[in-house]
Write an enzyme that holds these catalytic residues in place. Structure first.
Site, PDB file in Angstrom:
ATOM      1  N   PRO A  48      50.587  45.614  36.811  1.00  0.00           N
ATOM      2  CG  PRO A  48      51.557  45.889  38.911  1.00  0.00           C
ATOM      3  CD  PRO A  48      51.440  46.536  37.567  1.00  0.00           C
ATOM      4  CE  LYS A  86      44.850  37.945  32.666  1.00  0.00           C
ATOM      5  NZ  LYS A  86      44.904  36.927  33.703  1.00  0.00           N
ATOM      6  CG  HIS A 116      43.979  31.714  45.712  1.00  0.00           C
ATOM      7  ND1 HIS A 116      44.152  32.976  46.233  1.00  0.00           N
ATOM      8  CD2 HIS A 116      44.679  30.878  46.502  1.00  0.00           C
ATOM      9  CE1 HIS A 116      44.952  32.900  47.292  1.00  0.00           C
ATOM     10  NE2 HIS A 116      45.295  31.642  47.472  1.00  0.00           N
TER      11      HIS A 116
HETATM   12  C1  PHB Z   1      51.583  39.523  43.778  1.00  0.00           C
HETATM   13  O1  PHB Z   1      52.726  40.019  43.710  1.00  0.00           O
HETATM   14  O2  PHB Z   1      51.310  38.645  44.602  1.00  0.00           O
HETATM   15  C2  PHB Z   1      50.507  40.011  42.893  1.00  0.00           C
HETATM   16  C3  PHB Z   1      50.746  41.121  42.087  1.00  0.00           C
HETATM   17  C4  PHB Z   1      49.724  41.581  41.269  1.00  0.00           C
HETATM   18  C5  PHB Z   1      48.491  40.941  41.271  1.00  0.00           C
HETATM   19  C6  PHB Z   1      48.278  39.833  42.061  1.00  0.00           C
HETATM   20  C7  PHB Z   1      49.286  39.364  42.872  1.00  0.00           C
HETATM   21  O3  PHB Z   1      47.480  41.404  40.481  1.00  0.00           O
END
Ligand code: PHB
Ligand code: APR
Length: 388
Positions: free
Chosen positions: A292, A296, A72
């Site tokens: 989340p 990270k 991405h």
């Molecule tokens: C995901 O579970 O796809 C996910 C979780 C937190 C993020 C980005 C993607 O910041």
């Protein structure tokens, strides 16, 4: 049994450390309290920084990730019902890889099995001892029989609730913690993602995130109350709430379908310092948790074990400097990721105690962010991952 490094935990940290050590010819055993299927059943993160991709390549398990993962070049920030693209690649020259933690874990497990190195699953009553001296050991019970592993070092890769951090004398640990007053309700479904890139949404009803695992599998989240229960959320209720938080044209493009998994996760920032106690090292979620929002968690786990494997390789070649500075090197990177994750969480969520002034501050910051190349670059360089 005797080994050089006993690794506690077969999550991404433990498995990747095992692979890195094995590649360097360092003998290791992994002891995991759950079954392999249980570990694979946990749905977690999905965004890899280049450093994590490089580490997986280094241990030779990158093929499926490169074939099935989705690089991405940017993501959208959405507020006031408008989407603004953050051009990660244009701003930093780097991109991220969307590939689920479950798949990373599966690839690492397959490689581990093929290598013939021992992994003890479903180990009960795991205990670590002797790490303050020169002869550490690990005890566990398997199928009713007691076992002991003697080793040079113990790697505590056993997650937030693990036994390793808990075995350190509490007066030797400094704990720093912030618990956020909300959770994320996540849903996984076999439907095409609403957009080819991720969308992070700040909305008066709360944060939402449109993420994905592949071109046919989506992962969505909505901010929920801490005391909310997943049983109270039907799939229909989830989709309706997500749509309310998206701009009308985006909501109109959303494909809904039955959930494969639905769960609520609390949000927490946490760091335990230091990360080494004699011959015991902590790595990954055993030492730190990030909310989340900045994607990270998995990346920090990967860089911790990258530093740890290098430190141990150096040790066996006669240099102790690496293990002496392991904690300090990890923590510098961890605190910067903690700051970014806390900042992005603060920027994107509704806090129950916030008043109109706080909302205006969020709006002003978002407005500044998408109109200032300097601010956008700061966001982008943290998101793609700061240099090692
Ligand atoms: C995901 O579970 O796809 C996910 C979780 C937190 C993020 C980005 C993607 O910041
Ligand atoms: N003995 C043996 N194994 C244990 C013990 C114990 N006492 N306690 C926990 N474990 C195991 C867990 O069952 C789990 O499989 O340790 C493993 C830890 O794995 P994770 O929790 O996935 O932690 P880590 O490998 O550090 O990965 C970090 O996970 O939570 C996400 O965002 C985080 O993506 C990041 C990643």
């Amino acid at each position: 049994m005797r080994t050089q490094v006993a690794i506690i935990g077969a999550g991404p940290s433990g498995l990747l450390l095992g692979a890195l050590l094995s590649k360097a010819g360092i003998d290791n055993v992994i002891v995991e309290q759950r079954s392999a299927d249980y570990v694979l059943g946990r749905i977690r993160a999905g965004v890899l920084e280049q450093v994590a991709v490089d580490l997986l390549d280094e241990v030779g398990i990158g093929a499926r990730m490169h074939a099935e993962g989705l690089p991405h070049d940017g993501f959208d920030l959405c507020f006031d019902d408008r989407r603004h693209r953050i051009d990660l690649h244009g701003l930093t020259g780097k991109r991220v890889m969307v590939y689920g933690q479950t798949e990373v874990t599966r690839d690492l497990m397959d490689a581990r099995r093929a290598s013939g190195r021992p992994t003890v699953y479903e180990a009960a009553d795991v205990g670590v001892h002797g790490f303050e001296g020169k002869a550490p050991g690990v005890r566990y019970v398997k199928d009713g029989a007691r076992h002991e592993i003697q080793c040079d070092f113990i790697a505590g890769c056993d997650g937030f609730h693990g036994v390793c951090r808990a075995s350190v004398p509490q007066d030797k640990l400094a704990l720093h913690e912030k618990v956020y007053p909300f959770g994320w309700l996540g849903l996984l479904a076999d439907v095409p993602p609403v957009s080819h890139e991720l969308i992070y949404v700040n909305h008066p009803r709360g944060f939402a995130l449109c993420s994905q695992r592949s071109r046919t599998r989506s992962r969505y989240y909505v901010q929920c109350a801490l005391d909310d229960q997943v049983e109270h959320w039907s799939d229909d209720a989830f989709w309706a709430e997500l749509k309310r938080r998206l701009p009308a044209d985006t909501a109109a493009q959303l494909t809904t379908g039955p959930s494969i998994e639905k769960s609520i996760a609390p949000l927490r920032s946490f760091v335990a310092e230091p990360m080494r106690f004699g011959r015991l090292f902590l790595a990954g979620d055993a030492a730190h948790i990030v909310p989340p929002t900045g994607a990270k968690g998995l990346n920090l786990a990967a860089t911790d074990v990258g530093y740890l494997s290098q430190s141990l390789v150096d040790y066996y070649q006669g240099h102790e400097q690496g293990i002496a500075t392991y904690s300090e090197r990890c923590l510098r990177r961890i605190w910067r990721a903690e700051r970014f994750s806390w900042w992005m969480t603060s920027l994107m969520h509704r806090f129950p105690d916030n008043g109109s002034f706080d909302h205006k501050m969020q709006s002003a910051e978002l407005d500044y962010l998408v109109n200032s190349p300097a601010a956008m670059t700061a966001l982008a360089e943290n998101y793609v991952g700061l240099p090692l």
